[in-house]
Design a protein around this motif. Structure first.
Motif, mmCIF file in Angstrom:
data_model
loop_
_atom_site.group_PDB
_atom_site.id
_atom_site.type_symbol
_atom_site.label_atom_id
_atom_site.label_comp_id
_atom_site.label_asym_id
_atom_site.label_seq_id
_atom_site.Cartn_x
_atom_site.Cartn_y
_atom_site.Cartn_z
ATOM 1 N N GLU A 87 0.899 -1.216 -0.100
ATOM 2 C CA GLU A 87 -0.056 -0.004 0.022
ATOM 3 C C GLU A 87 0.878 1.148 -0.048
ATOM 4 O O GLU A 87 0.587 2.166 -0.603
ATOM 5 C CB GLU A 87 -0.872 -0.102 1.209
ATOM 6 C CG GLU A 87 -1.778 -1.204 1.435
ATOM 7 C CD GLU A 87 -2.794 -1.377 0.151
ATOM 8 O OE1 GLU A 87 -2.815 -0.889 -0.882
ATOM 9 O OE2 GLU A 87 -3.598 -2.427 0.391
ATOM 10 N N ASP A 141 -10.292 -4.175 -0.124
ATOM 11 C CA ASP A 141 -9.207 -4.373 -1.331
ATOM 12 C C ASP A 141 -10.210 -4.843 -2.621
ATOM 13 O O ASP A 141 -10.185 -4.536 -3.599
ATOM 14 C CB ASP A 141 -8.200 -5.159 -0.976
ATOM 15 C CG ASP A 141 -7.203 -4.705 -0.036
ATOM 16 O OD1 ASP A 141 -7.478 -4.728 1.280
ATOM 17 O OD2 ASP A 141 -6.239 -3.878 -0.470
ATOM 18 N N GLU A 170 -3.366 -5.700 -5.498
ATOM 19 C CA GLU A 170 -4.590 -5.626 -5.156
ATOM 20 C C GLU A 170 -5.238 -6.777 -4.985
ATOM 21 O O GLU A 170 -5.967 -7.370 -4.152
ATOM 22 C CB GLU A 170 -5.650 -4.567 -5.711
ATOM 23 C CG GLU A 170 -5.235 -3.412 -5.434
ATOM 24 C CD GLU A 170 -5.253 -2.745 -3.916
ATOM 25 O OE1 GLU A 170 -5.419 -3.378 -3.185
ATOM 26 O OE2 GLU A 170 -4.459 -1.540 -3.889
#
Ligand SMILES: [Fe+2]
Ligand SMILES: [Fe+2]
Length: 326
Positions: A87, A141, A170
Motif C-alpha cells: 500500500e 481491497d 490488490e
C-alpha cells in the motif's frame, strides 16, 4: 466545479481547436501524456482524483498497521506486513504520477496534513479484531479492485499505467483477506462470530467506497466523457455486490442487509438503502477515527523530518562534488 473549455490558468478562454483535438484523441482511445496539451479542468480533476487516491493508499496503511504487532502467527505477520508495504508503494507510484501534472509532492502532502485534501472514508473506521484484517482485505481491497481495474484504461497515461501493477497487487490483497475469513469461518464458534462481526462492521462502509449515488455525484458525467471514469458509481457498486454475495454465502456468513435479495428480472442483487448521512459525516471529518488517522500522519511527517534533511544534505554534497569535478 470545473467544466471543460471555460478558461485556462490565466483566465483565457481555451482554444476551441485544441479542445476539439483533445476530445477526439480521447474518443480514439489514445492516451493523454504529461507534455500534451490538456484543458485546465481535466488537469485539475486528475490532480484531485489521483492525490485523493494516493492519500488513501498511505492513510490506508494505518488500520492494518494496528495488527502487524498483534498478528496471531509469524506467517500472518509476514503476509500482513507485505500487504501494508504494498500500500505504501501504491501511494508512492500515484504521488509520482500526480507530479507529472505539475504539482509537487510537498504540496500534496501539505494538503493532506492540513485536512484540505480528502482520502477514502473507509479508513476512518476502527479495526478492533483480527477478523477486521480479513474483512478489509476481502471487502475493502475487493472494492478497490472494482474501482481500479477500469482505471487501467483511464485516458491519462501515467495514471493508467500505474494502475496495472497496483491491480495485480490488490488481487493478492483481496485473496489474503478472503483466506483469513475462510479460516475463521471454519473455526470455532467464537472465531466464526468474530468474522461475522467484522463483516457487519465493514459491509456498509465498503459500499460507500464507490461514492455517492449517481443522482448526487457531481463529477461523474464529465469524467465519463474524458474517459477518466468508465463506469458510474452505482454500476461499480452493483458489480461489487453481485460478486461478493456468493463469496459470503460460501463462507456461511450473513451480509447485514435484510433487504438484500436476488432479482430474477434484473439479474442483480437488490440491496437496502445506504446511510448517506453517515458517509457525508465521515467525509466532513466526523467519523470514528478521522482525528486519530490525521494525527498519525502528522506525527509520521514530523518524526521523518531528519530523514528528509539528511537526504537533502546528501544530495547537496553530491551536487557540490559533481560541480568541483566539472
Ligand atoms: Fe492499494
Ligand atoms: Fe490493497
Amino acid at each position: 466545479m470545473y467544466s471543460q473549455g471555460l478558461t485556462d490558468a490565466k483566465g483565457q478562454e481555451e482554444p476551441a481547436d485544441l479542445l476539439a483535438e483533445f476530445q477526439a484523441k480521447i474518443d480514439r482511445e489514445e492516451k493523454i501524456e504529461p507534455r500534451d496539451w490538456m484543458p485546465m479542468a481535466y488537469r485539475k480533476t486528475l490532480i484531485r482524483q489521483m492525490s485523493q487516491h494516493a492519500h488513501s493508499e498511505i492513510v490506508g496503511q494505518l488500520p492494518e498497521g494496528n495488527w502487524i504487532t498483534r498478528a496471531p502467527t509469524l506467517n500472518r505477520k509476514m503476509i500482513l506486513l507485505a500487504k501494508v508495504q504494498d500500500e505504501a508503494g501504491h501511494g508512492l507510484y500515484i504521488y509520482s504520477a500526480t507530479e507529472t501534472l505539475g504539482v509537487s509532492r510537498d504540496q500534496l502532502t501539505d494538503e493532506l496534513l492540513t485536512g484540505k485534501a480528502k482520502y477514502s472514508s473507509i479508513f476512518n473506521y476502527p479495526t478492533p479484531s483480527w477478523a477486521d484484517m480479513g474483512a478489509i482485505g476481502w471487502l475493502v481491497d475487493g472494492a478497490a479492485i472494482m474501482n481500479q481495474v477500469p482505471l487501467c484504461r483511464c485516458s491519462y497515461g501515467p495514471y493508467a499505467r500505474s494502475m496495472v501493477r497496483i491491480c495485480k497487487e490488490e488481487s493478492f490483497h483481496q485473496r489474503q483477506g478472503y483466506e483469513i475469513m475462510t479460516v475463521l469461518a471454519r473455526g470455532t464458534q467464537a472465531q466464526k462470530d468474530m468474522a461475522q462481526r467484522a463483516l457487519n462492521r465493514t459491509w456498509w462502509p465498503s459500499l460507500m467506497m464507490f461514492g455517492p449515488s449517481d443522482k448526487n455525484s457531481t463529477h461523474s458525467a464529465q469524467s465519463m466523457k474524458w474517459k477518466i471514469k468508465r463506469f458510474s458509481n452505482d454500476e461499480l457498486r452493483q458489480k461489487f455486490i453481485d460478486a461478493t454475495v456468493p463469496q459470503a454465502e460460501h463462507l456461511g456468513l450473513t451480509i447485514p442487509d435484510p433487504d438484500l435479495k436476488w432479482n430474477e428480472e434484473t439479474g442483480h442483487y437488490d440491496h437496502g438503502e445506504i446511510n448517506w448521512d453517515e458517509l457525508f459525516q465521515v467525509i466532513k471529518g466526523n467519523g470514528p477515527c478521522n482525528k486519530e488517522r490525521l494525527q498519525a500522519r502528522i506525527d509520521a511527517h514530523e518524526n521523518g523530518e531528519w530523514v528528509r534533511e539528511a537526504a537533502q544534505t546528501y544530495q547537496q554534497k553530491q551536487n557540490n562534488q559533481h560541480n568541483e569535478a566539472a
